[in-house]
Design an enzyme around this catalytic site. Structure first.
Site, PDB file in Angstrom:
ATOM      1  N   ARG A 173      12.935   5.384   3.542  1.00  0.00           N
ATOM      2  CA  ARG A 173      12.847   4.271   2.568  1.00  0.00           C
ATOM      3  C   ARG A 173      14.219   3.960   1.976  1.00  0.00           C
ATOM      4  O   ARG A 173      14.325   3.635   0.784  1.00  0.00           O
ATOM      5  CB  ARG A 173      11.875   4.588   1.434  1.00  0.00           C
ATOM      6  CG  ARG A 173      10.497   4.946   1.849  1.00  0.00           C
ATOM      7  CD  ARG A 173       9.710   3.806   2.494  1.00  0.00           C
ATOM      8  NE  ARG A 173       8.479   4.352   3.002  1.00  0.00           N
ATOM      9  CZ  ARG A 173       8.357   4.816   4.258  1.00  0.00           C
ATOM     10  NH1 ARG A 173       9.340   4.734   5.128  1.00  0.00           N
ATOM     11  NH2 ARG A 173       7.225   5.339   4.649  1.00  0.00           N
ATOM     12  N   SER A 226       2.633   2.852  -2.557  1.00  0.00           N
ATOM     13  CA  SER A 226       3.087   4.136  -3.110  1.00  0.00           C
ATOM     14  C   SER A 226       4.195   3.895  -4.127  1.00  0.00           C
ATOM     15  O   SER A 226       5.205   3.286  -3.810  1.00  0.00           O
ATOM     16  CB  SER A 226       3.619   5.035  -1.995  1.00  0.00           C
ATOM     17  OG  SER A 226       2.554   5.401  -1.155  1.00  0.00           O
ATOM     18  N   GLU A 297       9.710   4.852  -5.497  1.00  0.00           N
ATOM     19  CA  GLU A 297       9.979   4.113  -4.253  1.00  0.00           C
ATOM     20  C   GLU A 297      10.046   2.621  -4.578  1.00  0.00           C
ATOM     21  O   GLU A 297      10.792   1.875  -3.954  1.00  0.00           O
ATOM     22  CB  GLU A 297       8.851   4.380  -3.254  1.00  0.00           C
ATOM     23  CG  GLU A 297       8.982   3.588  -1.976  1.00  0.00           C
ATOM     24  CD  GLU A 297       7.873   3.885  -0.971  1.00  0.00           C
ATOM     25  OE1 GLU A 297       7.483   5.064  -0.826  1.00  0.00           O
ATOM     26  OE2 GLU A 297       7.401   2.936  -0.329  1.00  0.00           O
TER      27      GLU A 297
HETATM   28  C1  LIG Z   1      -1.351  -1.901  -0.530  1.00  0.00           C
HETATM   29  C2  LIG Z   1       0.074  -1.579  -0.177  1.00  0.00           C
HETATM   30  C3  LIG Z   1       0.341  -0.693   0.834  1.00  0.00           C
HETATM   31  C4  LIG Z   1       1.658  -0.390   1.181  1.00  0.00           C
HETATM   32  N1  LIG Z   1       1.882   0.480   2.205  1.00  0.00           N
HETATM   33  C5  LIG Z   1       3.161   0.765   2.551  1.00  0.00           C
HETATM   34  C6  LIG Z   1       3.422   1.672   3.631  1.00  0.00           C
HETATM   35  O1  LIG Z   1       2.533   2.196   4.276  1.00  0.00           O
HETATM   36  N2  LIG Z   1       4.717   1.926   3.935  1.00  0.00           N
HETATM   37  C7  LIG Z   1       5.753   1.350   3.257  1.00  0.00           C
HETATM   38  O2  LIG Z   1       6.916   1.616   3.591  1.00  0.00           O
HETATM   39  N3  LIG Z   1       5.527   0.506   2.239  1.00  0.00           N
HETATM   40  C8  LIG Z   1       4.274   0.197   1.865  1.00  0.00           C
HETATM   41  N4  LIG Z   1       4.030  -0.661   0.832  1.00  0.00           N
HETATM   42  C9  LIG Z   1       5.169  -1.189   0.067  1.00  0.00           C
HETATM   43  C10 LIG Z   1       5.700  -2.534   0.570  1.00  0.00           C
HETATM   44  O3  LIG Z   1       4.687  -3.294   1.202  1.00  0.00           O
HETATM   45  C11 LIG Z   1       6.880  -2.366   1.512  1.00  0.00           C
HETATM   46  O4  LIG Z   1       7.965  -1.714   0.869  1.00  0.00           O
HETATM   47  C12 LIG Z   1       7.370  -3.707   2.060  1.00  0.00           C
HETATM   48  O5  LIG Z   1       8.343  -3.478   3.050  1.00  0.00           O
HETATM   49  C13 LIG Z   1       7.972  -4.598   0.980  1.00  0.00           C
HETATM   50  O6  LIG Z   1       8.119  -5.903   1.530  1.00  0.00           O
HETATM   51  P1  LIG Z   1       8.180  -7.167   0.568  1.00  0.00           P
HETATM   52  O7  LIG Z   1       8.502  -8.351   1.410  1.00  0.00           O
HETATM   53  O8  LIG Z   1       6.949  -7.270  -0.254  1.00  0.00           O
HETATM   54  O9  LIG Z   1       9.415  -6.751  -0.312  1.00  0.00           O
HETATM   55  P2  LIG Z   1       9.678  -7.062  -1.869  1.00  0.00           P
HETATM   56  O10 LIG Z   1       8.833  -6.214  -2.739  1.00  0.00           O
HETATM   57  O11 LIG Z   1       9.626  -8.536  -2.083  1.00  0.00           O
HETATM   58  O12 LIG Z   1      11.196  -6.554  -1.967  1.00  0.00           O
HETATM   59  C14 LIG Z   1      11.463  -5.165  -1.819  1.00  0.00           C
HETATM   60  C15 LIG Z   1      12.979  -4.978  -1.787  1.00  0.00           C
HETATM   61  O13 LIG Z   1      13.495  -5.612  -0.619  1.00  0.00           O
HETATM   62  C16 LIG Z   1      14.452  -6.604  -0.959  1.00  0.00           C
HETATM   63  N5  LIG Z   1      14.255  -7.723  -0.019  1.00  0.00           N
HETATM   64  C17 LIG Z   1      13.111  -8.409   0.228  1.00  0.00           C
HETATM   65  N6  LIG Z   1      13.325  -9.345   1.171  1.00  0.00           N
HETATM   66  C18 LIG Z   1      14.631  -9.249   1.522  1.00  0.00           C
HETATM   67  C19 LIG Z   1      15.458  -9.947   2.439  1.00  0.00           C
HETATM   68  N7  LIG Z   1      14.988 -10.941   3.207  1.00  0.00           N
HETATM   69  N8  LIG Z   1      16.765  -9.602   2.533  1.00  0.00           N
HETATM   70  C20 LIG Z   1      17.272  -8.595   1.783  1.00  0.00           C
HETATM   71  N9  LIG Z   1      16.541  -7.885   0.893  1.00  0.00           N
HETATM   72  C21 LIG Z   1      15.229  -8.210   0.769  1.00  0.00           C
HETATM   73  C22 LIG Z   1      14.139  -6.997  -2.394  1.00  0.00           C
HETATM   74  O14 LIG Z   1      15.279  -7.529  -3.062  1.00  0.00           O
HETATM   75  C23 LIG Z   1      13.686  -5.655  -2.970  1.00  0.00           C
HETATM   76  O15 LIG Z   1      14.808  -4.867  -3.296  1.00  0.00           O
HETATM   77  C24 LIG Z   1       2.729  -0.986   0.472  1.00  0.00           C
HETATM   78  C25 LIG Z   1       2.456  -1.894  -0.555  1.00  0.00           C
HETATM   79  C26 LIG Z   1       1.143  -2.186  -0.879  1.00  0.00           C
HETATM   80  C27 LIG Z   1       0.877  -3.192  -1.963  1.00  0.00           C
END
Ligand SMILES: Cc1cc2nc3c(=O)[nH]c(=O)nc-3n(C[C@H](O)[C@H](O)[C@H](O)COP(=O)(O)OP(=O)(O)OC[C@H]3O[C@@H](n4cnc5c(N)ncnc54)[C@H](O)[C@@H]3O)c2cc1C
Length: 307
Positions: A173, A226, A297
């Site tokens: 992560r 998480s 995280e």
């Molecule tokens: C129900 C649920 C289950 C989940 N299960 C998992 C799992 O199994 N494994 C896991 O790893 N995570 C999990 N997550 C967490 C999350 O979905 C991941 O971390 C996911 O990758 C975040 O993507 P996002 O587009 O929502 O990012 P955001 O929350 O919008 O952003 C997260 C970070 O990434 C940066 N970011 C976003 N887009 C970009 C971009 N295009 N360029 C540069 N930086 C960027 C943001 O600035 C921020 O720092 C879960 C979340 C939920 C709600």
């Protein structure tokens, strides 16, 4: 409020807002907004926006906000809303190309349809490809960066660059530049190398992984997955449960009864301050009772609300 106004921008095709709320763009459905919120029409439009945004303005990309807590006082500078349901997906030269705004489950299904294996783990990650790259998202043995062949980034000055994994230092992560700096750029697209697989097998695996999540995670309630990273050799959920914090609540935020490493905003009245206070409380009790320091995280950004 900052000093940038819409008159600073010409030729934009996306949606520009000032002092706009962002709670609906986060999976916790809580928290503050941003001084400037820009939803680009596409990658080129985002470049046009960044070239005109005064260089002193901070830029924060947000995908589906599924790993982000925005404090109630909001984010200074510009938040870029990257989620793009129409984002491009393609297969060429044995690589899967995905724009950053594509949702991970869509990439997983696309890969399966094209006989590209091991992308199934992405089916249950409710974020964007850009967010998965930024977080090195992973589960069930798969991690995003294991499959990245190359990627495209947009630099702060609005110019594109192509990078490869050797430009980064990748961990659990964790994604840094090879020299240890934060990435500091917007990820706009990536090319993934997935091994060839049977399409039916891939689809079956997706169904199995999603069923496993439904059984173990409180997916019906607003949450951000998480909250804490798993400490080496252990599970954050196990530690939190072992100190009796399942169901513990502060304001509208509660440690899930179903999965102790999830904090839920069950009746959508939690403030970001409630959620952050609960995160700090869990850390404190787990450290006192087990000696383990849990590290969040989730990304916590922005400023606390003025008192
Ligand atoms: C129900 C649920 C289950 C989940 N299960 C998992 C799992 O199994 N494994 C896991 O790893 N995570 C999990 N997550 C967490 C999350 O979905 C991941 O971390 C996911 O990758 C975040 O993507 P996002 O587009 O929502 O990012 P955001 O929350 O919008 O952003 C997260 C970070 O990434 C940066 N970011 C976003 N887009 C970009 C971009 N295009 N360029 C540069 N930086 C960027 C943001 O600035 C921020 O720092 C879960 C979340 C939920 C709600």
């Amino acid at each position: 409020m900052n000093i940038v106004e819409s008159k600073h921008f010409n030729g934009l095709r996306g949606t520009l807002e000032f002092d706009a709320p962002l709670a609906k763009h986060t999976s916790w459905r809580a928290g503050g907004g941003a001084d400037i919120v820009y939803t680009p029409a596409d990658r080129d439009d985002l470049a046009v926006f960044l070239r005109q945004l005064p260089i002193f303005e901070q830029v924060t990309p947000l995908g589906l906000g599924s790993n982000t807590l925005i404090r109630d006082g909001g984010v200074r500078g510009a938040v870029i809303l990257m989620h793009d349901p129409g984002g491009a997906l393609a297969v060429a030269d044995g690589l899967v190309y995905a724009e950053a705004g594509v949702a991970c489950p869509k990439l997983a299904r696309f890969a399966a349809q094209h006989g590209c294996g091991e992308a199934e783990f992405l089916a249950g990650i409710p974020g964007t490809v850009g967010g998965a790259l930024a977080m090195n998202a992973g589960c069930y043995g798969g991690e995003t960066w294991s499959y990245v062949a190359r990627m495209e980034v947009l630099q702060r000055d609005g110019t594109f660059a192509v990078r490869t994994p050797k430009d980064y230092s990748i961990g659990y992560r964790s994604v840094r530049r090879a020299d240890g700096r934060a990435p500091g750029e917007v990820f706009t697209a990536a090319w993934f190398r997935f091994p060839v697989t049977d399409k039916g097998d891939a689809r079956k695996k997706i169904r199995e992984l999603l069923a496993r999540r439904l059984a173990t995670q409180p997916l019906e309630l607003p949450n951000a997955g998480s909250v804490f990273r798993n400490p080496p050799g252990d599970h954050a959920a196990r530690l939190i449960e072992s100190v009796g914090l399942k169901g513990y609540a502060i304001g509208g935020a509660r440690v899930s009864e179903k999965h102790a490493n999830f904090i839920v905003n069950a009746d959508r009245r939690a403030t970001a301050a409630d959620i952050e206070a609960l995160i700090v409380h869990v850390q404190k009790i787990v450290a006192e009772k087990t000696g383990v320091n849990l590290e969040p995280e989730v990304k916590i950004i922005g400023e606390a609300a003025a008192a």
